[in-house]
Scaffold this active site. Structure first.
Site, PDB file in Angstrom:
ATOM      1  NE  ARG A  88      -4.534  -0.029   2.022  1.00  0.00           N
ATOM      2  CZ  ARG A  88      -5.466  -0.968   1.901  1.00  0.00           C
ATOM      3  NH1 ARG A  88      -5.133  -2.231   1.804  1.00  0.00           N
ATOM      4  NH2 ARG A  88      -6.729  -0.633   1.854  1.00  0.00           N
ATOM      5  NE  ARG A 127     -17.071  -1.841   2.757  1.00  0.00           N
ATOM      6  CZ  ARG A 127     -15.836  -2.054   2.347  1.00  0.00           C
ATOM      7  NH1 ARG A 127     -15.528  -3.163   1.729  1.00  0.00           N
ATOM      8  NH2 ARG A 127     -14.898  -1.150   2.549  1.00  0.00           N
ATOM      9  NE  ARG A 133     -14.500  -2.191   6.290  1.00  0.00           N
ATOM     10  CZ  ARG A 133     -13.765  -2.603   5.274  1.00  0.00           C
ATOM     11  NH1 ARG A 133     -14.050  -3.732   4.657  1.00  0.00           N
ATOM     12  NH2 ARG A 133     -12.729  -1.897   4.874  1.00  0.00           N
ATOM     13  NE  ARG A 144     -10.976   2.759   3.813  1.00  0.00           N
ATOM     14  CZ  ARG A 144     -12.067   2.033   3.573  1.00  0.00           C
ATOM     15  NH1 ARG A 144     -13.227   2.424   4.056  1.00  0.00           N
ATOM     16  NH2 ARG A 144     -11.999   0.939   2.873  1.00  0.00           N
TER      17      ARG A 144
HETATM   18  P1  B4P Z   1     -14.459  -4.366  -1.503  1.00  0.00           P
HETATM   19  O1  B4P Z   1     -14.179  -5.470  -2.435  1.00  0.00           O
HETATM   20  O2  B4P Z   1     -14.813  -4.737  -0.118  1.00  0.00           O
HETATM   21  O3  B4P Z   1     -13.326  -3.266  -1.387  1.00  0.00           O
HETATM   22  P2  B4P Z   1     -11.775  -3.468  -1.189  1.00  0.00           P
HETATM   23  O4  B4P Z   1     -11.180  -2.636  -2.268  1.00  0.00           O
HETATM   24  O5  B4P Z   1     -11.378  -4.897  -1.134  1.00  0.00           O
HETATM   25  O6  B4P Z   1     -11.426  -3.091   0.312  1.00  0.00           O
HETATM   26  P3  B4P Z   1     -10.960  -1.839   1.117  1.00  0.00           P
HETATM   27  O7  B4P Z   1      -9.849  -1.103   0.450  1.00  0.00           O
HETATM   28  O8  B4P Z   1     -12.224  -1.108   1.419  1.00  0.00           O
HETATM   29  O9  B4P Z   1     -10.430  -2.362   2.492  1.00  0.00           O
HETATM   30  P4  B4P Z   1      -9.147  -3.159   3.063  1.00  0.00           P
HETATM   31  O10 B4P Z   1      -9.757  -4.298   3.766  1.00  0.00           O
HETATM   32  O11 B4P Z   1      -8.116  -3.477   2.035  1.00  0.00           O
HETATM   33  O12 B4P Z   1     -15.627  -3.525  -2.162  1.00  0.00           O
HETATM   34  C1  B4P Z   1     -16.186  -2.412  -1.535  1.00  0.00           C
HETATM   35  C2  B4P Z   1     -17.705  -2.397  -1.688  1.00  0.00           C
HETATM   36  O13 B4P Z   1     -18.069  -2.331  -3.062  1.00  0.00           O
HETATM   37  C3  B4P Z   1     -18.373  -3.641  -1.124  1.00  0.00           C
HETATM   38  O14 B4P Z   1     -19.500  -3.260  -0.403  1.00  0.00           O
HETATM   39  C4  B4P Z   1     -18.774  -4.448  -2.358  1.00  0.00           C
HETATM   40  O15 B4P Z   1     -19.966  -5.178  -2.167  1.00  0.00           O
HETATM   41  C5  B4P Z   1     -18.999  -3.357  -3.395  1.00  0.00           C
HETATM   42  N1  B4P Z   1     -18.671  -3.814  -4.741  1.00  0.00           N
HETATM   43  C6  B4P Z   1     -17.564  -4.512  -5.121  1.00  0.00           C
HETATM   44  N2  B4P Z   1     -17.601  -4.764  -6.441  1.00  0.00           N
HETATM   45  C7  B4P Z   1     -18.754  -4.187  -6.915  1.00  0.00           C
HETATM   46  C8  B4P Z   1     -19.361  -4.094  -8.219  1.00  0.00           C
HETATM   47  N3  B4P Z   1     -18.800  -4.643  -9.305  1.00  0.00           N
HETATM   48  N4  B4P Z   1     -20.525  -3.417  -8.341  1.00  0.00           N
HETATM   49  C9  B4P Z   1     -21.117  -2.868  -7.255  1.00  0.00           C
HETATM   50  N5  B4P Z   1     -20.599  -2.923  -5.991  1.00  0.00           N
HETATM   51  C10 B4P Z   1     -19.435  -3.582  -5.835  1.00  0.00           C
HETATM   52  O16 B4P Z   1      -8.471  -2.132   4.084  1.00  0.00           O
HETATM   53  C11 B4P Z   1      -9.107  -1.613   5.240  1.00  0.00           C
HETATM   54  C12 B4P Z   1      -8.111  -0.884   6.162  1.00  0.00           C
HETATM   55  O17 B4P Z   1      -7.125  -1.796   6.702  1.00  0.00           O
HETATM   56  C13 B4P Z   1      -7.235   0.226   5.539  1.00  0.00           C
HETATM   57  O18 B4P Z   1      -7.890   1.479   5.443  1.00  0.00           O
HETATM   58  C14 B4P Z   1      -6.012   0.259   6.518  1.00  0.00           C
HETATM   59  O19 B4P Z   1      -6.295   0.990   7.692  1.00  0.00           O
HETATM   60  C15 B4P Z   1      -5.831  -1.194   6.877  1.00  0.00           C
HETATM   61  N6  B4P Z   1      -4.851  -1.866   6.007  1.00  0.00           N
HETATM   62  C16 B4P Z   1      -5.121  -2.894   5.129  1.00  0.00           C
HETATM   63  N7  B4P Z   1      -4.001  -3.266   4.484  1.00  0.00           N
HETATM   64  C17 B4P Z   1      -2.994  -2.448   4.935  1.00  0.00           C
HETATM   65  C18 B4P Z   1      -1.605  -2.334   4.618  1.00  0.00           C
HETATM   66  N8  B4P Z   1      -1.016  -3.090   3.680  1.00  0.00           N
HETATM   67  N9  B4P Z   1      -0.876  -1.410   5.292  1.00  0.00           N
HETATM   68  C19 B4P Z   1      -1.411  -0.625   6.220  1.00  0.00           C
HETATM   69  N10 B4P Z   1      -2.726  -0.668   6.561  1.00  0.00           N
HETATM   70  C20 B4P Z   1      -3.519  -1.581   5.918  1.00  0.00           C
END
Ligand code: B4P
Length: 187
Positions: A88, A127, A133, A144
């Site tokens: 990240r 979401r 969340r 973010r």
């Molecule tokens: P998701 O698929 O849940 O989104 P994401 O990109 O995987 O996750 P995100 O970045 O939010 O969180 P992460 O856990 O990595 O999709 C989001 C929404 O969209 C969902 O509700 C889904 O249903 C909807 N959706 C998806 N596809 C769709 C489509 N085609 N059409 C319509 N709707 C759709 O990170 C969370 C936190 O953890 C960070 O902010 C940070 O604090 C920490 N963190 C994680 N990794 C880290 C790292 N490497 N270093 C430091 N901190 C870290």
């Protein structure tokens, strides 16, 4: 196959990884999920991460790297993995390269999900309303997206420079996007 999924918060990394792990029969490793599990378990690491995550900021590189290394050392990851949420920032990029070199498991492909900022906001706000969340509050979402622009976007250049980057349009139905990813991996 060893895949890194890249994209802004809400770009659908977690959603797509859940489908891809079935199709490719390799585990989905999400640093966000590992961190949320630590928070839920109220472990010392989880206690440190909780407030940072709720603000929408990045948890410290050392904590996330330690957690990731432990997960990659588990037996199922030897066959390959889909890494979601890591790296990240540029420091995490270098740490990942070093870790995977040590494990003799370099990344085969980085897949970038392209989604407009307007759509990202819509998905995350939805979401937040559906699942409550804490880091989907409007304020945390703004933070973010800012963190993504400032710290995570350079990670894309890193994989592009290595010739390992594939960009996939991340808008459409979940199934359509999954098809695009699978097709791009076949190329
Ligand atoms: P998701 O698929 O849940 O989104 P994401 O990109 O995987 O996750 P995100 O970045 O939010 O969180 P992460 O856990 O990595 O999709 C989001 C929404 O969209 C969902 O509700 C889904 O249903 C909807 N959706 C998806 N596809 C769709 C489509 N085609 N059409 C319509 N709707 C759709 O990170 C969370 C936190 O953890 C960070 O902010 C940070 O604090 C920490 N963190 C994680 N990794 C880290 C790292 N490497 N270093 C430091 N901190 C870290």
């Amino acid at each position: 196959m060893r895949i890194v999924l890249l994209g802004a918060p809400g770009s659908g990394k977690g959603t797509q990884a859940a489908l891809l792990k079935e199709r490719l029969a390799i585990p989905h490793i999400s640093t966000g999920e590992l961190l949320r599990a630590a928070v839920k378990a109220n472990s010392p690491l989880g206690q440190q991460a909780k407030a940072v995550m709720e603000r929408g900021e990045l948890v410290s590189d050392a904590i996330v790297l330690g957690m990731l290394e432990e997960r990659l050392n588990q037996a199922d990851a030897a066959a390959g993995f889909i890494l979601d949420g890591y790296p990240r920032n540029p420091a995490q990029c270098d740490a990942l390269d070093q870790l995977l070199e040590r494990l003799n498991q370099p990344v085969d492909r980085a897949v970038q999900l392209d989604v407009s900022e307007e759509m990202l906001l819509q998905r995350l706000v939805k979401r937040g309303a559906d699942q409550g969340r804490a880091d989907d509050s409007p304020e945390a979402v703004r933070t973010r997206l800012g963190v993504y622009r400032d710290q995570t976007a350079p990670v894309i250049d890193h994989f592009a420079a290595q010739g390992r980057l594939t960009r996939v349009a991340g808008e459409g139905t979940v199934e359509e996007i999954a098809e695009r990813i699978v097709a791009s991996l076949r190329q």
